[in-house]
Design a protein around this motif. Sequence first.
Motif, short mmCIF file in Angstrom:
data_model
loop_
_atom_site.label_atom_id
_atom_site.label_comp_id
_atom_site.label_asym_id
_atom_site.label_seq_id
_atom_site.Cartn_x
_atom_site.Cartn_y
_atom_site.Cartn_z
N PRO A 1 34.11 32.36 -17.38
CA PRO A 1 33.24 32.63 -18.53
C PRO A 1 33.06 34.14 -18.73
O PRO A 1 32.96 34.90 -17.75
CB PRO A 1 31.93 31.94 -18.15
CG PRO A 1 32.32 30.88 -17.18
CD PRO A 1 33.46 31.45 -16.39
N LEU A 2 33.03 34.54 -19.99
CA LEU A 2 32.89 35.93 -20.37
C LEU A 2 31.64 36.10 -21.22
O LEU A 2 31.20 35.17 -21.90
CB LEU A 2 34.11 36.41 -21.18
CG LEU A 2 35.46 36.41 -20.46
CD1 LEU A 2 36.58 36.70 -21.47
CD2 LEU A 2 35.48 37.44 -19.35
N THR A 3 31.11 37.31 -21.18
CA THR A 3 30.01 37.61 -22.10
C THR A 3 30.57 37.73 -23.53
O THR A 3 31.77 37.94 -23.73
CB THR A 3 29.31 38.92 -21.71
OG1 THR A 3 30.25 40.00 -21.83
CG2 THR A 3 28.80 38.84 -20.27
N ALA A 4 29.70 37.62 -24.49
CA ALA A 4 30.15 37.64 -25.90
C ALA A 4 30.80 38.98 -26.25
O ALA A 4 31.84 39.03 -26.93
CB ALA A 4 28.96 37.37 -26.82
N ARG B 1 38.09 26.95 -23.96
CA ARG B 1 36.69 27.34 -23.84
C ARG B 1 36.00 27.45 -25.20
O ARG B 1 34.82 27.10 -25.33
CB ARG B 1 36.62 28.69 -23.11
CG ARG B 1 35.22 29.08 -22.69
CD ARG B 1 35.26 30.09 -21.55
NE ARG B 1 36.12 31.21 -21.87
CZ ARG B 1 35.70 32.28 -22.56
NH1 ARG B 1 34.46 32.32 -23.01
NH2 ARG B 1 36.50 33.29 -22.81
N LEU B 2 36.71 27.88 -26.25
CA LEU B 2 36.11 27.97 -27.58
C LEU B 2 36.10 26.63 -28.29
O LEU B 2 35.17 26.31 -29.03
CB LEU B 2 36.87 29.00 -28.42
CG LEU B 2 36.72 30.47 -27.98
CD1 LEU B 2 37.57 31.38 -28.84
CD2 LEU B 2 35.26 30.91 -28.04
N GLU B 3 37.13 25.84 -28.09
CA GLU B 3 37.18 24.54 -28.75
C GLU B 3 36.09 23.60 -28.25
O GLU B 3 35.68 22.67 -28.95
CB GLU B 3 38.55 23.91 -28.54
CG GLU B 3 39.67 24.61 -29.28
CD GLU B 3 41.04 24.07 -28.91
OE1 GLU B 3 42.00 24.36 -29.63
OE2 GLU B 3 41.14 23.34 -27.89
N SER B 4 35.64 23.83 -27.02
CA SER B 4 34.64 22.93 -26.45
C SER B 4 33.23 23.25 -26.90
O SER B 4 32.29 22.56 -26.48
CB SER B 4 34.71 23.02 -24.92
OG SER B 4 34.44 24.35 -24.48
N GLU B 5 33.05 24.25 -27.74
CA GLU B 5 31.72 24.57 -28.24
C GLU B 5 31.22 23.46 -29.17
O GLU B 5 31.98 22.60 -29.63
CB GLU B 5 31.75 25.90 -28.99
CG GLU B 5 32.03 27.11 -28.12
CD GLU B 5 30.86 27.46 -27.21
OE1 GLU B 5 29.74 26.94 -27.44
OE2 GLU B 5 31.06 28.25 -26.27
N SER B 6 29.93 23.50 -29.50
CA SER B 6 29.30 22.44 -30.27
C SER B 6 29.73 22.49 -31.74
O SER B 6 30.28 23.49 -32.21
CB SER B 6 27.78 22.58 -30.18
OG SER B 6 27.37 23.80 -30.79
N ASP B 7 29.45 21.38 -32.44
CA ASP B 7 29.75 21.34 -33.87
C ASP B 7 28.91 22.35 -34.64
O ASP B 7 29.36 22.87 -35.67
CB ASP B 7 29.49 19.93 -34.42
CG ASP B 7 30.56 18.94 -33.98
OD1 ASP B 7 31.58 19.39 -33.43
OD2 ASP B 7 30.38 17.73 -34.20
N GLU B 8 27.71 22.64 -34.16
CA GLU B 8 26.88 23.63 -34.83
C GLU B 8 27.54 25.01 -34.74
O GLU B 8 27.52 25.78 -35.71
CB GLU B 8 25.49 23.64 -34.18
CG GLU B 8 24.44 24.44 -34.95
CD GLU B 8 24.43 25.91 -34.56
OE1 GLU B 8 24.00 26.74 -35.39
OE2 GLU B 8 24.87 26.22 -33.43
N PHE B 9 28.15 25.33 -33.61
CA PHE B 9 28.89 26.59 -33.43
C PHE B 9 30.07 26.64 -34.41
O PHE B 9 30.26 27.65 -35.11
CB PHE B 9 29.39 26.66 -31.97
CG PHE B 9 30.28 27.82 -31.68
CD1 PHE B 9 29.75 29.05 -31.33
CD2 PHE B 9 31.66 27.69 -31.72
CE1 PHE B 9 30.57 30.12 -31.03
CE2 PHE B 9 32.49 28.76 -31.45
CZ PHE B 9 31.94 29.97 -31.09
#
Length: 866
Positions: free
Chosen positions: A543-546, A635-643
């Motif tokens: 995991p990385l910071t934004a 890692r990005l695809e697994s974010e929420s639908d709100e994201f």
Amino acid sequence: MSASTPSEPLGAGASGAPADPPADPVPDHDVRAVLAITPFRRLWLALGLSSFGDWLGLLATTALAAALPQTPAAKLLAVSGVFILRLAPAVFFGPLAGVVADRLPRRWTLVYGDVLRFLLFCSIPLVGTLWWLYVATVLVEVVGLFWMPAKDATVPNLVPRRRLEAANQLSLVVTYGSAPLAAVAFSGLSLVSGMVDGVVPHFQGHPTYLALYVDALTYLVSAAVIWRLDFPEKVSHAERQESILRTAVEGWRYIGSTPLVRGLVLGMLGAFAAGGFVIGLAQSFVGALGAGPPGYGVLFGAVFVGMAAGMWIAPRLLAEFSRRRLFGLSIGAAGGWLVLMSLVPNIALAVFFTLGLGACAGAAWVTGYTLLGLEVGDDVRGRTFAFVQSMVRVVLISVLAIGPVVAAGFSKGLGLPHTVHLTDDVSLTYTGVMATFLLAGLIAMAIGLVAFRQMDDRPGVSLVTDLVQAMRQRHLHHPPARRDPYPGRFVVFEGGDGAGKSTQVRLLGEWLHEQGYRARLTHEPGATPVGHRLREVLLHGEPLTARAEALLFAADRAHHVESVVRPALEDGEIVVSDRFVDSSVAYQGSGRDLGTAEVAQLSRWATQGLTPDLTVVLDVEPHEGRSRRGDEHDRLESESDEFHGRIRERFLELARRAPSRYLVLDAALDPQHLHEQVVARLQGVLPESPVARAAREEREAREAAERAERAAREAAEREERERREAQEREQVERLRAEQEAREQAERAAREAVERQERERREAQERARAEQQAAELAAQQAADAARRRAEERSQAAQPLDRAPDQAADRLDQTIVQAPVDVTAPLPKVTAPPASTPARKPRRRSRRDPDVVALEDEIFGLGEQDDR
């Protein structure tokens, strides 16, 4: 943020020359390049003069209308009448004038239109009556309805297609930018008129006459400029224009079913209504403040200076602010400035308030017009804009007609004017105009509030916080550095995960290869060996910071552009990339909430301002993208639908801000159908393909051969036609000569016959005259003989009876045959020429008495002689 695996570049080793560089390396919107076109520059100058004359004429005619009546109410109504008459012809005759003007010779339409307006404006001060001012105003506007379509239709014939938008922008600038100059000129001419009225009595008591004459002169100069302009006459067959009634019905139908468009139209009409109150009542407003015509000119110019500033500054000052929010906020702010103008009636502050009012109205107008172009579908866009234009005029006419009535009603109902003494030296005077401004400002604020609530696309976000955030980020917005155009083209596919970008990249690469282009297919991140390692860290590592994530994406993009994209563009290849700068702005700026402005600035720095020629956004719902991706997620695809929902909104917002560079497609459509839409849009982006160029050259060669064959055939036909025409001319000449010979012979024969007949008649007349003369001579001789005989008889007759008897017999003879010497001679008809002259008939027998008498007379005579 997944991407397809690297693909082999298609067409890299294919034969064929690279794409030709653009013939003109200057950007399409370069102002100097457009003004370098001599015909357009001259027409642009003529437009500037005519626009300057329009604004100066508006100021002068309204000022003159206010000066001619005597009572304050009549002055208000006279000024409103001028405004109404300037707008009414466009409402009633606009469609007709557009059709007729398109069929007339455009050069002469422009020249004659300017000359007619010159004559009409010269006639206004010469006649000097209110009724002729109204008539001339209507005629000037009718002429302008023909002039403007002719000018607009001429511009596309004078500039290249790629520079047409820049040419239209210059036309818009000179049309509205000349209003402040006209206001300054009107104020100056009003002051100068007071100096020359002692020398020219015509100007005494009429400070607006000089402005009217100068206004007329601008049209004459414009006509002279256009007279020297030689441009092609290209008359198009315009489609039938709908009537105002039908346009209104169609517009209302669409507006009633679309809340966003309904809010836009309501807000734009409200902004124009507020501005209409100011313009219509400004003359009376400055009069109440003691400013006179110069103050009116300054206030009028301040409105348009503010509008120009609002149109230019607001979109840049609030680049990150929601355009939907900006629209309603601008209208409400315009109403607030109008309220301040009504509460503080001071000429210096009024100018400042008017600048603010114009700036907010300009921001609302440009924002609303842009949103209409983006939100309204292409199939109803034309009708909607036609409806807005028509309704704007209707609203302006209504406001200009109602404003003076409302102001007069406030004056009578509230007992205005009323003066409030704040101190011994400071006082404020309120009139019915101020009360009307207050009412109009409150209405505008209410309209702005309604439009804001209907169009708010960020519910729950504080308006103040949103404004502060936009102002804080504006210093990070800088335009990309100018670069020379590359021979190649850069096409980017953007969108959420699972939208089908890699499929469209592959289909487009195949199509480019078929068309003979040299194509380079790439993606981000991971298109280079270094980028591949960065990709593993970004999508599958720890995991990385934004901020670290944003910096790593920027590092991959900088290396990707420098080693892959820019060299390919410089070599003339078509580069198609799966993701670019917009992905970082959407994912890290909006998804990670780092701020879109900071991320965009970082990406611009990494790419040195490289901007795609076309960005295709494949719009997909978050849940639809998740179902398309299946069970494997990075890692990005697994974010929420709100994201992913925030990412989708950012992509659409970027496309709305630059519609000319974006193409938004529904990713739910069939991939082949999406590919066809992409190819159709690329026709205006890509240079001509080798396949198309070969086909064009073959077609041009075939057309050239056909033209040569047609030219030879036409030459042969022309030669044959000329030969036939020569033969026909020879035959006509021969027939004409024969006809002339016959006519000459007939004329000679007629003349001979007439001459013979004339000679015969003349001979007959001479013979008749000679016979009459002979008969007359014979008769005279006989009379003379008888008289002599009588005299001799009387002299020789003895004094006996015999002589008496002889005298009696002689008297009886004379009485029996009296001669009337006064009677006309009998007409003697000459005998025919063929009849021989008849000899006089001898008398066979003689009268014995006559013989005896003659014997006695002549015997006596003989004795006397002896």
